[in-house]
Motif scaffolding. Sequence first.
Motif, PDB file in Angstrom:
ATOM      1  N   ARG A  66       0.846  -1.197   0.002  1.00 30.71           N
ATOM      2  CA  ARG A  66      -0.108  -0.171  -0.025  1.00 30.71           C
ATOM      3  C   ARG A  66       1.036   1.131   0.004  1.00 30.71           C
ATOM      4  N   VAL A  67       0.498   2.262  -0.973  1.00 37.34           N
ATOM      5  CA  VAL A  67       1.427   3.366  -1.094  1.00 37.34           C
ATOM      6  C   VAL A  67       0.538   4.573  -0.626  1.00 37.34           C
ATOM      7  N   LEU A  68       0.853   5.312   0.602  1.00 36.93           N
ATOM      8  CA  LEU A  68       0.089   6.594   1.004  1.00 36.93           C
ATOM      9  C   LEU A  68       0.824   7.651   0.451  1.00 36.93           C
ATOM     10  N   ASP A  69       0.005   8.770   0.187  1.00 36.44           N
ATOM     11  CA  ASP A  69       0.491   9.962  -0.217  1.00 36.44           C
ATOM     12  C   ASP A  69       1.136  10.560   1.022  1.00 36.44           C
ATOM     13  N   ALA A  70       2.239  11.459   0.781  1.00 36.03           N
ATOM     14  CA  ALA A  70       2.833  12.040   1.900  1.00 36.03           C
ATOM     15  C   ALA A  70       2.314  13.089   2.413  1.00 36.03           C
ATOM     16  N   GLY A  71       1.217  13.629   1.774  1.00 38.51           N
ATOM     17  CA  GLY A  71       0.397  14.671   2.415  1.00 38.51           C
ATOM     18  C   GLY A  71      -0.521  14.198   3.738  1.00 38.51           C
ATOM     19  N   GLU A  72      -0.623  12.724   3.408  1.00 34.24           N
ATOM     20  CA  GLU A  72      -1.394  12.217   4.535  1.00 34.24           C
ATOM     21  C   GLU A  72      -0.783  11.760   5.865  1.00 34.24           C
TER      22      GLU A  72
END
Length: 220
Positions: A66-72
């Motif tokens: 799973r790849v999360l956005d840096a902004g999250e």
Amino acid sequence: MTQEELKALVGRAALEHVVPGAVIGVGTGSTVNHFIDALATIKAQIAGAVSSSDRSTERLRAHGIRVLDAGEIERIPVYVDGADEIDPRGHMIKGGGAALTREKIVADLAERFVCIADESKRVDVLGRFPLPVEVIPMALPQVARRFAAMYGGQPQVRDGVRTDNGHPILDVHGLRIADPLAMETEVNQWPGVVTVGIFARHKASLCLLGTRSGVQTLRY
Ligand code: 5RP
């Protein structure tokens, strides 16, 4: 061992620094590709990854990570990335793969930067590897002139390359970077510079160095 085998060795060794249950920061490059492949074997133990490039995101997703956005994300314990050069204090040149800006952004979220590199990357003084600088196109000539005037380097626009942010890269040859923090601070002020590929403010906390006699851990 070949250079590629040394990269694979440190890519696997970095698994020891992955914090179970946390999000891991993932860099870019051929050494990191080995880390991503190793990470796939423990993917159930991590909350996901935050990635520093489209290439790494693709590879992570291909492994079902799973790849999360840096902004999250507000904070991550560890960021794992390679380097083009690393000096005895853990300062690095990065950006050979044109991912320097996003690499610095993700490194900035992390408590610790774990550098993975084969022994060819270790230097006494940074600068033999041309220093990458991501620049807004209209400022290219201005930034190139200022480099030559202040530091005596020979800047060259990297042919046919655009970063994931759509900008060109200036590679500055022939530098001797005795004070990486001072140069990083200075160049970051120049109008049109997006990111300079000196990682002194975001230096390595430790380096897993691949050598013919095994993995050496260097702490800074
Ligand atoms: C990409 C980078 C890489 O970490 C650096 O270029 C090292 O790459 P490799 O692991 O392929 O030798 O900074 O922008």
